[in-house]
Motif scaffolding. Sequence first.
Motif, PDB file in Angstrom:
ATOM      1  N   ARG A  33      -6.849 -28.535 -30.729  1.00  0.00           N
ATOM      2  CA  ARG A  33      -5.712 -29.034 -29.972  1.00  0.00           C
ATOM      3  C   ARG A  33      -5.825 -28.581 -28.528  1.00  0.00           C
ATOM      4  N   THR A  35      -3.614 -27.710 -25.047  1.00  0.00           N
ATOM      5  CA  THR A  35      -2.299 -27.312 -24.562  1.00  0.00           C
ATOM      6  C   THR A  35      -2.374 -27.217 -23.049  1.00  0.00           C
ATOM      7  N   SER A  37      -0.235 -25.821 -19.853  1.00  0.00           N
ATOM      8  CA  SER A  37       0.885 -24.951 -19.488  1.00  0.00           C
ATOM      9  C   SER A  37       0.930 -24.813 -17.979  1.00  0.00           C
ATOM     10  N   MET A  43       4.940 -24.501 -21.727  1.00  0.00           N
ATOM     11  CA  MET A  43       4.077 -25.531 -22.281  1.00  0.00           C
ATOM     12  C   MET A  43       4.559 -26.894 -21.802  1.00  0.00           C
ATOM     13  N   GLN A  45       2.489 -29.911 -22.264  1.00  0.00           N
ATOM     14  CA  GLN A  45       2.001 -30.985 -23.130  1.00  0.00           C
ATOM     15  C   GLN A  45       1.034 -30.393 -24.147  1.00  0.00           C
ATOM     16  N   THR A  46       1.065 -30.925 -25.366  1.00  0.00           N
ATOM     17  CA  THR A  46       0.127 -30.526 -26.419  1.00  0.00           C
ATOM     18  C   THR A  46      -0.334 -31.792 -27.127  1.00  0.00           C
ATOM     19  N   LYS A  48      -3.781 -33.346 -29.917  1.00  0.00           N
ATOM     20  CA  LYS A  48      -4.958 -33.050 -30.731  1.00  0.00           C
ATOM     21  C   LYS A  48      -6.164 -33.854 -30.250  1.00  0.00           C
TER      22      LYS A  48
END
Length: 86
Positions: A33, A35, A37, A43, A45-46, A48
């Motif tokens: 994933r 990430t 920041s 955070m 946006q995250t 996969k």
Amino acid sequence: NLSENYFITAPSIFNSYSQIKYRLLPAEINSSRFTISDISGRMMQTFKATNETGEVIFGQQFQPGVYFVTLQSEHYFQTLKVIKIK
């Protein structure tokens, strides 16, 4: 080494974004994933990874500032600092 993961960023001097390129071992895809920041650790946006290789366009949706883009999987962890300027 073609048998290892990698994660790099390539800024564009003509556009307001950077390309973040990656390659993952096939066994790492399901646990990988990204990430994004901001400088304060919030955070933003995250998501996969869905393929062994690919790229993420970073910048168009973010204000100028310092960001940290992390790629994490079961056996791999790397963070890149990305500076977004106007």
